[in-house]
Motif scaffolding. Structure first.
Motif, mmCIF file in Angstrom:
data_model
loop_
_atom_site.group_PDB
_atom_site.id
_atom_site.type_symbol
_atom_site.label_atom_id
_atom_site.label_comp_id
_atom_site.label_asym_id
_atom_site.label_seq_id
_atom_site.Cartn_x
_atom_site.Cartn_y
_atom_site.Cartn_z
ATOM 1 N N PHE A 180 0.811 -1.217 0.000
ATOM 2 C CA PHE A 180 0.000 0.000 0.000
ATOM 3 C C PHE A 180 0.845 1.268 0.000
ATOM 4 N N LYS A 181 2.065 1.158 0.509
ATOM 5 C CA LYS A 181 2.975 2.298 0.522
ATOM 6 C C LYS A 181 4.393 1.801 0.767
ATOM 7 N N PHE A 182 5.371 2.679 0.548
ATOM 8 C CA PHE A 182 6.753 2.327 0.838
ATOM 9 C C PHE A 182 6.959 2.261 2.346
ATOM 10 N N ILE A 183 7.987 1.504 2.744
ATOM 11 C CA ILE A 183 8.361 1.455 4.152
ATOM 12 C C ILE A 183 8.744 2.864 4.579
ATOM 13 N N ASP A 184 8.122 3.364 5.656
ATOM 14 C CA ASP A 184 8.433 4.730 6.061
ATOM 15 C C ASP A 184 9.294 4.806 7.315
ATOM 16 N N LYS A 185 9.530 3.670 7.956
ATOM 17 C CA LYS A 185 10.357 3.662 9.160
ATOM 18 C C LYS A 185 11.728 3.096 8.811
ATOM 19 N N VAL A 186 12.414 3.819 7.907
ATOM 20 C CA VAL A 186 13.670 3.335 7.357
ATOM 21 C C VAL A 186 14.705 3.079 8.440
ATOM 22 N N GLY A 187 14.836 4.029 9.380
ATOM 23 C CA GLY A 187 15.843 3.881 10.418
ATOM 24 C C GLY A 187 15.641 2.641 11.271
ATOM 25 N N LYS A 188 14.384 2.335 11.560
ATOM 26 C CA LYS A 188 14.090 1.189 12.420
ATOM 27 C C LYS A 188 14.362 -0.144 11.740
ATOM 28 N N THR A 189 14.402 -0.158 10.416
ATOM 29 C CA THR A 189 14.661 -1.406 9.701
ATOM 30 C C THR A 189 16.144 -1.571 9.359
ATOM 31 N N SER A 190 16.992 -0.672 9.836
ATOM 32 C CA SER A 190 18.422 -0.755 9.508
ATOM 33 C C SER A 190 19.068 -2.011 10.067
ATOM 34 N N SER A 191 18.508 -2.566 11.149
ATOM 35 C CA SER A 191 19.080 -3.795 11.709
ATOM 36 C C SER A 191 18.996 -4.940 10.710
ATOM 37 N N ALA A 192 17.916 -4.956 9.923
ATOM 38 C CA ALA A 192 17.784 -5.986 8.897
ATOM 39 C C ALA A 192 18.815 -5.792 7.794
ATOM 40 N N LEU A 193 19.103 -4.536 7.473
ATOM 41 C CA LEU A 193 20.133 -4.225 6.488
ATOM 42 C C LEU A 193 21.486 -4.730 6.952
ATOM 43 N N MET A 194 21.841 -4.436 8.190
ATOM 44 C CA MET A 194 23.131 -4.871 8.720
ATOM 45 C C MET A 194 23.219 -6.386 8.809
ATOM 46 N N LEU A 195 22.097 -7.033 9.110
ATOM 47 C CA LEU A 195 22.091 -8.490 9.176
ATOM 48 C C LEU A 195 22.385 -9.088 7.812
ATOM 49 N N LYS A 196 21.799 -8.507 6.757
ATOM 50 C CA LYS A 196 22.037 -9.000 5.409
ATOM 51 C C LYS A 196 23.494 -8.816 5.002
ATOM 52 N N LEU A 197 24.056 -7.662 5.350
ATOM 53 C CA LEU A 197 25.428 -7.356 4.947
ATOM 54 C C LEU A 197 26.458 -8.087 5.796
ATOM 55 N N PHE A 198 26.189 -8.177 7.107
ATOM 56 C CA PHE A 198 27.148 -8.774 8.037
ATOM 57 C C PHE A 198 26.411 -9.688 9.010
ATOM 58 N N PRO A 199 26.003 -10.877 8.551
ATOM 59 C CA PRO A 199 25.191 -11.769 9.396
ATOM 60 C C PRO A 199 25.930 -12.226 10.651
ATOM 61 N N SER A 200 25.230 -12.147 11.776
ATOM 62 C CA SER A 200 25.753 -12.649 13.045
ATOM 63 C C SER A 200 24.574 -12.925 13.958
ATOM 64 N N GLU A 201 24.795 -13.749 14.964
ATOM 65 C CA GLU A 201 23.732 -14.073 15.911
ATOM 66 C C GLU A 201 23.254 -12.817 16.639
ATOM 67 N N LYS A 202 24.183 -11.923 16.973
ATOM 68 C CA LYS A 202 23.832 -10.704 17.697
ATOM 69 C C LYS A 202 22.933 -9.811 16.845
ATOM 70 N N ARG A 203 23.303 -9.615 15.579
ATOM 71 C CA ARG A 203 22.485 -8.774 14.698
ATOM 72 C C ARG A 203 21.138 -9.434 14.426
ATOM 73 N N PHE A 204 21.146 -10.749 14.354
ATOM 74 C CA PHE A 204 19.893 -11.464 14.135
ATOM 75 C C PHE A 204 18.943 -11.226 15.306
ATOM 76 N N GLY A 205 19.463 -11.304 16.514
ATOM 77 C CA GLY A 205 18.634 -11.051 17.693
ATOM 78 C C GLY A 205 18.078 -9.642 17.700
ATOM 79 N N LYS A 206 18.888 -8.686 17.286
ATOM 80 C CA LYS A 206 18.430 -7.294 17.232
ATOM 81 C C LYS A 206 17.332 -7.124 16.189
ATOM 82 N N THR A 207 17.483 -7.815 15.065
ATOM 83 C CA THR A 207 16.476 -7.748 14.006
ATOM 84 C C THR A 207 15.149 -8.324 14.480
#
Length: 312
Positions: A180-207
């Motif tokens: 229905f619209k683009f994601i508007d909470k870009v900052g809050k989804t940055s953890s998913a970005l970091m997980l994709k780029l640098f996967p780790s258990e810690k980043r996964f938990g944050k995501t």
């Protein structure tokens, strides 16, 4: 416009980054046989969480092999389940018993994600995606079937519903992504970005904490599979094709539609539901309290009850 460009850049980084590893065998999703087998082992363990009788079937299609999990009562209304991104059909474990009680279930692994479907083509257009699912529906002779789509599965469900010729009856969308619209909470989804780029258990938990209000409810068995999907799977640019649907496209959907989002969702908001109410003529909406993007896990009973009441 600037916000739209920023969203597109985020999506490109998050879902379109090419892997730095060199593929050692021919597989669209995984880098090595070892990684693929590790993931598939975790998939099999997670699928046992369904805790109901089921059959796994592999269907030959023009684009590759479709993996479909069939369950539920044989005389029930046909119900197709389309999972969220990287989640696979095992994600339905908190909901499957309730849904299978009066439905014949067909849970389909998406072709270009971690799962058991396998792609032979190198990429899929939106038209290809529609054609692929229609081949599966034709194989099972599905007519006037209900469908539930979560996140990316919700976008695909909507894509199927806007086609002039389709056999869909009732539709349930669980926080559909980019619909229905683009994601508007870009900052809050940055953890998913970091997980994709640098996967780790810690980043996964944050995501998980970003997308779920109750990550502690997620089964450790399923959590392991979901982590491996993020760790091993190649990134792909398919999200760039997931543009929100036009007002005209949405108006063309005459089916009964139920849209559920969590009040803490980072993908959708009340603005999404306002658009639903305005442009989907036969829709119902509900905000699930104390739930995030993973609302079917965060508030399982409430979501299950809402889905069953709507579908039956």
């Amino acid at each position: 416009m600037a916000r739209k460009v920023l969203n597109l850049m985020l999506l490109f980084l998050l879902f379109g980054c090419a892997s730095s590893k060199k593929a050692k065998f021919e597989d669209y999703v995984f880098q090595t046989k070892k990684e693929k087998q590790s993931y598939l082992n975790s998939y099999d363990k997670a699928l046992k969480l369904w805790d109901i009788p089921y059959a796994e079937e592999n269907i030959k299609t023009s684009f590759g092999t479709a993996h479909v999990i069939v369950a539920g009562t044989k005389n029930g209304k046909d119900l197709v389940l389309l999972h969220g991104m990287d989640a696979s059909s095992t994600m339905w474990y908190p909901n499957i018993k309730v849904l299978a009680k009066n439905h014949r279930i067909y849970a389909i692994d998406f072709l270009i994600e971690p799962g058991k479907s396998s792609l032979t083509a190198k990429s899929l257009s939106k038209e290809d995606i529609v054609a692929w699912y229609n081949e599966i529906f034709a194989h099972y002779k599905l007519k006037k079937f209900n469908i539930i789509g979560a996140s990316r599965g919700g976008w695909i469900t909507t894509l199927l519903a806007v086609q002039k010729e389709n056999s869909i009856d009732k539709i349930v969308l669980l926080s559909p992504a980019q619909t229905f619209k683009f994601i508007d909470k870009v900052g809050k989804t940055s953890s998913a970005l970091m997980l994709k780029l640098f996967p780790s258990e810690k980043r996964f938990g944050k995501t998980l904490k970003t997308f779920s209000t109750h990550p502690e409810k997620i089964s450790p068995v399923y959590k392991r599979q979901f982590y491996l999907a993020n760790k091993y799977a190649k990134s792909n640019s398919s999200m760039l094709k997931m543009m929100p649907f036009s007002n005209e496209e949405l108006k063309s959907i005459k089916n009964p539609v139920l849209v559920l989002i969590g009040d803490k969702d980072v993908i959708n908001s009340e603005e999404s539901l306002e658009k639903v109410k305005e442009f989907l003529p036969n829709s119902k909406t509900k905000i699930i309290k104390d739930a995030g993007h993973f609302l079917s896990i965060d508030q399982t009973k409430i979501v299950n009850d809402a889905m069953v009441d709507f579908l039956e």
